[in-house]
Enzyme design. Structure first.
Site, PDB file in Angstrom:
ATOM      1  N   GLU A 182       3.239  -6.309   9.242  1.00 15.64           N
ATOM      2  CA  GLU A 182       4.199  -5.083   9.585  1.00 15.64           C
ATOM      3  C   GLU A 182       3.816  -4.558  10.759  1.00 15.64           C
ATOM      4  O   GLU A 182       4.697  -3.709  11.339  1.00 15.64           O
ATOM      5  CB  GLU A 182       4.201  -4.171   8.403  1.00 15.64           C
ATOM      6  CG  GLU A 182       3.094  -3.371   7.901  1.00 15.64           C
ATOM      7  CD  GLU A 182       3.368  -2.384   6.766  1.00 15.64           C
ATOM      8  OE1 GLU A 182       2.746  -1.377   6.929  1.00 15.64           O
ATOM      9  OE2 GLU A 182       4.212  -2.681   5.996  1.00 15.64           O
ATOM     10  N   HIS A 183       2.360  -4.641  11.543  1.00 14.22           N
ATOM     11  CA  HIS A 183       2.032  -3.982  12.464  1.00 14.22           C
ATOM     12  C   HIS A 183       2.542  -4.636  13.817  1.00 14.22           C
ATOM     13  O   HIS A 183       2.910  -4.254  14.823  1.00 14.22           O
ATOM     14  CB  HIS A 183       0.684  -3.628  12.347  1.00 14.22           C
ATOM     15  CG  HIS A 183       0.108  -3.015  11.322  1.00 14.22           C
ATOM     16  ND1 HIS A 183      -0.931  -3.199  10.745  1.00 14.22           N
ATOM     17  CD2 HIS A 183       0.781  -2.056  10.735  1.00 14.22           C
ATOM     18  CE1 HIS A 183      -1.148  -2.388   9.498  1.00 14.22           C
ATOM     19  NE2 HIS A 183      -0.148  -1.459   9.651  1.00 14.22           N
ATOM     20  N   HIS A 184       2.431  -6.077  13.665  1.00 13.04           N
ATOM     21  CA  HIS A 184       2.769  -6.776  14.892  1.00 13.04           C
ATOM     22  C   HIS A 184       3.779  -7.831  14.727  1.00 13.04           C
ATOM     23  O   HIS A 184       4.218  -8.546  15.561  1.00 13.04           O
ATOM     24  CB  HIS A 184       1.732  -7.603  15.668  1.00 13.04           C
ATOM     25  CG  HIS A 184       0.452  -6.762  15.866  1.00 13.04           C
ATOM     26  ND1 HIS A 184      -0.461  -6.245  14.936  1.00 13.04           N
ATOM     27  CD2 HIS A 184       0.254  -5.653  16.942  1.00 13.04           C
ATOM     28  CE1 HIS A 184      -1.508  -5.547  15.389  1.00 13.04           C
ATOM     29  NE2 HIS A 184      -0.847  -5.152  16.852  1.00 13.04           N
ATOM     30  N   GLN A 197      -1.615  -7.126   3.779  1.00 18.12           N
ATOM     31  CA  GLN A 197      -2.480  -7.960   2.749  1.00 18.12           C
ATOM     32  C   GLN A 197      -2.452  -7.047   1.752  1.00 18.12           C
ATOM     33  O   GLN A 197      -2.503  -7.141   0.417  1.00 18.12           O
ATOM     34  CB  GLN A 197      -3.502  -8.854   3.260  1.00 18.12           C
ATOM     35  CG  GLN A 197      -4.271  -9.522   2.151  1.00 18.12           C
ATOM     36  CD  GLN A 197      -5.409 -10.669   2.705  1.00 18.12           C
ATOM     37  OE1 GLN A 197      -5.235 -10.867   4.040  1.00 18.12           O
ATOM     38  NE2 GLN A 197      -6.478 -10.576   1.774  1.00 18.12           N
ATOM     39  N   HIS A 229      -5.236 -13.893   9.471  1.00 15.93           N
ATOM     40  CA  HIS A 229      -4.178 -13.027  10.393  1.00 15.93           C
ATOM     41  C   HIS A 229      -3.944 -13.489  11.771  1.00 15.93           C
ATOM     42  O   HIS A 229      -5.237 -13.320  12.390  1.00 15.93           O
ATOM     43  CB  HIS A 229      -4.471 -11.520  10.093  1.00 15.93           C
ATOM     44  CG  HIS A 229      -4.388 -11.047   8.723  1.00 15.93           C
ATOM     45  ND1 HIS A 229      -3.443 -10.085   8.369  1.00 15.93           N
ATOM     46  CD2 HIS A 229      -5.135 -11.455   7.582  1.00 15.93           C
ATOM     47  CE1 HIS A 229      -3.610  -9.990   7.138  1.00 15.93           C
ATOM     48  NE2 HIS A 229      -4.629 -10.572   6.559  1.00 15.93           N
TER      49      HIS A 229
END
Length: 207
Positions: A98-100, A138, A166
């Site tokens: 969700e960050h990148h 995760q 990741h």
């Protein structure tokens, strides 16, 4: 409260469901990103890319439209008195950070101690897919899977372990290839009894 008086602290925003853009708006956003990346969204090779990306997103993030309760709604009670660990290991999954918004890919191991029947084995893999097909971390994915098991099956205990690589670490940033992240969570008997934890680790090949 008088509208002219400013409160001494920020008022909380009311939670509301996000408004989903139209397919046309989504495709326009893809064209904007292509242009921002430095390419021409009108060139031949990219003309149909916005449509393809929007279609792919519908599959990659299908979990938002799926209900984990519906996945686990049917149990089987005729199990010959079996009440020991049920474990499905090496369930492949892919999700998106969700960050990148880049992928992380790995496998899940799920175990539970039945209380009043068991669920079809394929349903555990389906449960992973429901939550993986959303924007995730995760850690949160691990918690959501085990919480759904507890809420819908009511087992005597549950254990979940995820192992994943990741792409936000291997494709960008530190460019650390082949690095695995492991998360796990125990509830019920698994949380209370170290021997049950050891049995779980041994069964998934981590001891």
């Amino acid at each position: 409260m008088d509208a002219s008086v400013k409160p001494p602290f920020p008022l909380p925003r009311m939670a509301s469901a996000p408004v989903r853009p139209t397919r046309e708006e989504a495709e326009a956003a893809v064209r904007t990103l292509i242009a921002w990346a430095g390419d021409d969204p009108t060139r031949e090779g990219l003309l149909d890319t916005p449509r393809r990306v929007a279609k792919a997103y519908g599959e990659l993030y299908a979990g938002y439209d799926q209900d984990p309760k519906a996945v686990l709604d049917r149990t089987f009670k005729e199990v010959g008195g079996y009440d020991d660990i049920v474990l499905v290991r090496d369930i492949p999954f892919s999700s998106h950070c969700e960050h990148h918004m880049v992928p992380f890919v790995g496998k899940a191991h799920i175990a539970y101690l039945p209380h009043d029947g068991v669920v079809g084995l394929s349903k555990l893999a389906r449960l992973v897919e429901v939550f993986a097909r959303r924007l995730q971390t995760q850690e949160n994915l691990t918690a959501q899977i085990i919480d759904a098991l507890n809420e819908n099956l009511g087992p005597r205990g549950a254990a979940v372990m995820l192992e994943a690589e990741h792409m936000c670490m291997s494709m960008r940033g530190v460019h650390a290839h082949g690095v695995s992240t492991i998360t796990h969570r125990f509830t019920g008997v698994f949380a209370e009894d170290r021997q049950e934890q050891d049995r779980f680790f041994a069964m998934v090949g981590k001891r």
